[in-house]
Enzyme design. Sequence first.
Site, PDB file in Angstrom:
ATOM      1  CG  ASP A   1      58.273  40.425  51.363  1.00  0.00           C
ATOM      2  OD1 ASP A   1      58.790  41.545  51.279  1.00  0.00           O
ATOM      3  OD2 ASP A   1      57.886  39.912  52.434  1.00  0.00           O
TER       4      ASP A   1
ATOM      5  CG  ASP B   1      60.038  45.379  47.793  1.00  0.00           C
ATOM      6  OD1 ASP B   1      60.348  44.468  46.998  1.00  0.00           O
ATOM      7  OD2 ASP B   1      59.021  45.293  48.539  1.00  0.00           O
TER       8      ASP B   1
ATOM      9  CD  GLU C   1      39.905  32.114  37.297  1.00  0.00           C
ATOM     10  OE1 GLU C   1      40.841  31.817  36.549  1.00  0.00           O
ATOM     11  OE2 GLU C   1      39.572  33.297  37.488  1.00  0.00           O
TER      12      GLU C   1
ATOM     13  CG  HIS D   1      43.374  37.953  42.271  1.00  0.00           C
ATOM     14  ND1 HIS D   1      42.820  36.704  42.450  1.00  0.00           N
ATOM     15  CD2 HIS D   1      43.904  37.934  41.037  1.00  0.00           C
ATOM     16  CE1 HIS D   1      43.025  35.981  41.376  1.00  0.00           C
ATOM     17  NE2 HIS D   1      43.681  36.695  40.499  1.00  0.00           N
ATOM     18  CG  ASP D   2      40.675  38.114  38.892  1.00  0.00           C
ATOM     19  OD1 ASP D   2      40.615  36.918  38.587  1.00  0.00           O
ATOM     20  OD2 ASP D   2      41.731  38.797  38.836  1.00  0.00           O
TER      21      ASP D   2
ATOM     22  CG  ASP E   1      57.423  45.435  51.790  1.00  0.00           C
ATOM     23  OD1 ASP E   1      57.667  46.650  51.674  1.00  0.00           O
ATOM     24  OD2 ASP E   1      58.282  44.536  51.630  1.00  0.00           O
TER      25      ASP E   1
ATOM     26  CG  ASP F   1      44.843  31.807  35.898  1.00  0.00           C
ATOM     27  OD1 ASP F   1      44.167  32.543  36.638  1.00  0.00           O
ATOM     28  OD2 ASP F   1      45.252  32.144  34.778  1.00  0.00           O
TER      29      ASP F   1
ATOM     30  CG  ASP G   1      46.873  31.181  41.159  1.00  0.00           C
ATOM     31  OD1 ASP G   1      46.242  32.114  41.689  1.00  0.00           O
ATOM     32  OD2 ASP G   1      46.495  30.602  40.108  1.00  0.00           O
TER      33      ASP G   1
HETATM   34  O1  TEU Z   1      41.184  35.327  35.755  1.00  0.00           O
HETATM   35  C1  TEU Z   1      40.441  34.817  34.664  1.00  0.00           C
HETATM   36  C2  TEU Z   1      39.324  35.671  34.360  1.00  0.00           C
HETATM   37  O2  TEU Z   1      38.401  35.249  33.740  1.00  0.00           O
HETATM   38  C3  TEU Z   1      39.357  37.061  34.892  1.00  0.00           C
HETATM   39  O3  TEU Z   1      40.234  37.795  34.047  1.00  0.00           O
HETATM   40  C4  TEU Z   1      37.994  37.626  34.847  1.00  0.00           C
HETATM   41  O4  TEU Z   1      37.468  37.359  33.571  1.00  0.00           O
HETATM   42  C5  TEU Z   1      38.049  39.090  35.068  1.00  0.00           C
HETATM   43  O5  TEU Z   1      39.210  39.423  35.684  1.00  0.00           O
HETATM   44  C6  TEU Z   1      36.887  39.440  35.969  1.00  0.00           C
HETATM   45  O6  TEU Z   1      36.067  40.277  35.284  1.00  0.00           O
HETATM   46  C7  TEU Z   1      42.419  34.649  35.960  1.00  0.00           C
HETATM   47  C8  TEU Z   1      43.146  35.354  37.084  1.00  0.00           C
HETATM   48  O7  TEU Z   1      42.362  35.244  38.277  1.00  0.00           O
HETATM   49  C9  TEU Z   1      43.325  36.790  36.667  1.00  0.00           C
HETATM   50  O8  TEU Z   1      43.912  37.554  37.721  1.00  0.00           O
HETATM   51  C10 TEU Z   1      44.235  36.821  35.444  1.00  0.00           C
HETATM   52  O9  TEU Z   1      44.314  38.152  34.984  1.00  0.00           O
HETATM   53  C11 TEU Z   1      43.677  35.934  34.322  1.00  0.00           C
HETATM   54  O10 TEU Z   1      43.202  34.671  34.764  1.00  0.00           O
HETATM   55  C12 TEU Z   1      44.783  35.630  33.327  1.00  0.00           C
HETATM   56  O11 TEU Z   1      45.746  34.815  33.965  1.00  0.00           O
END
Ligand code: TEU
Length: 573
Positions: free
Chosen positions: A30, A26, A267, A339-340, A22, A208, A99
């Site tokens: 960024d 804030d 993805e 990030h997921d 950041d 995505d 993305d």
């Molecule tokens: O993720 C798709 C997705 O399948 C994920 O939601 C996954 O199923 C779950 O998070 C893991 O268990 C993409 C993006 O990477 C995610 O951040 C978004 O929330 C999602 O699509 C919707 O855009």
Amino acid sequence: GTDEPWWKTAVVYQIYPRSFADSDGDGIGDLRGILGRLDHLAELGVDVLWLSPVHPSPHDDNGYDISDYYGIDPMYGTLADFDELLAAVHDRGMRLVMDLVVNHTSDEHPWFVASRDGGPDGPLRDWYWWRPARPGTVPGTPGAEPNNWGSFFSGPAWEYDETSGEYHLHLFSRKQPDLNWENPRVRQAVYAMMRWWLERGVDGFRMDVINLVSKDPSLPDGAVPEDGRYGDGSPYYVCGPRIHEYLAEMHREVFAGHPERLLTVGEMPGVTIEQARLFTDPARAEVDMVFQFEHVQLDHGVGKFDPRPLRLPELKASLARWQTGLGEVGWNSLYWNNHDQPRAVSRFGDDGPVHRVRSATALATVLHLHRGTPYVYQGEELGMTNAPFASVEDFRDIESLNHHAHAVADGADPEKVLDALRAMGRDNARTPVQWDDSPHAGFTQGTPWLPVNPNHTEINAAAAVADPGSVYHHYRRLIALRHTEPAVAFGDFTLLLPDDERIWAFTRRHEDASGGVIELLVLANLGSEPASAPVPADWAGAEALITNHSGAAPLTSPATPLAPWEARVHRRR
Ligand code: TEU
């Protein structure tokens, strides 16, 4: 080989901008914060930066709900900041990939506002999936949804619109309406936007859930699992009827003009090896590689929030299947983190003080020595861990918050749900990057949107860069090896000891243009106890290229001792 595309020897680094750095206090990362940390990335040696979305968004799903594809969200900066970052990335010989989130928009995107407010006969109505209530039901009441599909974020996949009495489809949050890709005007609008970013100098896209954009237009009910409430619609939208047609069209309309420069990665939740071979076969001109989910769902019971123990042979076999499946035709991406996903060292390693560094570097060694393009997620190179979440109030992610609300409403034990969120929740990956041991880890001078992990006092970039034995320097050496040893990118793959519960062993073999053969042997002890790795006699004494243990014993046959979480790469010619 020299005529191979550049991304086969590349390493991609994923930045989740909200949590990276950041610059304006804030508490939200960024673009100028990223600009200030480019040296860290250049010194790590990565070739490509993938930015999670930075477009204007209500942030219902942290930017994966886009309301303007041509802008930059003010919280992240301006288009001028973006152009400056892009130029600085290029100046360092790196590339930048955006993305692309086009399975759905935000419900605040002007397209959706016009589609909804224009009513059933409006000009943009068929840009989204609108359907009347199920016949014989009262619109707006439970069970009146047009079909029985559930959302990835809990609840039904349909949102009722009082004004028109119809529903719109959303596979994700109710504020992420799915675009109707059957409509050629939708596809052309997406392609025009993609071309606009490529002409701006962007080097490609991470796409995505791109394998969800083709739906069976009849939107049939799915089978309801015995313990579930919603139908499984995935047979009707995962790799749907026209998905290859759409991606081939996208390639012709967008990518064909930039054949050498780009990297495209789709993805693809639920994609199979057979499908991935079709998507990544260069002769088919669709995408370069895909993110598949098989290895990160092995520890799922009934869904991700029902974690179950994972045996190493299952994990080894999963990656090996994809190595074989895409060994001759197509190409793999390689990842543990994004990030997921929860942090790999906490999920697959041992994030306690004794074994954290070595288990993180063992996991990295194994992954980066597979055939495919590795992706490093921000903080993974520091051995960052899952974070402590005291209560449900500490979570921010809509997936976790919705799951908690629905599961508890359905009678689940709140403590058990909380434990599942702690283990598998996406916020684990979204705590701010830990730059140093100062307050808020040098991420912000303000109050971070999500608290910094308290262990930043020991785990941070400043300490890692200063310590030759750190996770950071191990990643730097792995990345350098990929850039110097062709067998890493181009060698074939053979799994050894498939049933061993602790040792991960495999070989890579590459014949270079002059007929010379290079072979690599990777040995890793994926456990907290010492182990003994069987070593074929003709490998004894082979040179060690990388180890994560300064006291590594010479490679001897018939067996070589491995310390807990010890990993090593040997080469013979
Ligand atoms: O993720 C798709 C997705 O399948 C994920 O939601 C996954 O199923 C779950 O998070 C893991 O268990 C993409 C993006 O990477 C995610 O951040 C978004 O929330 C999602 O699509 C919707 O855009």
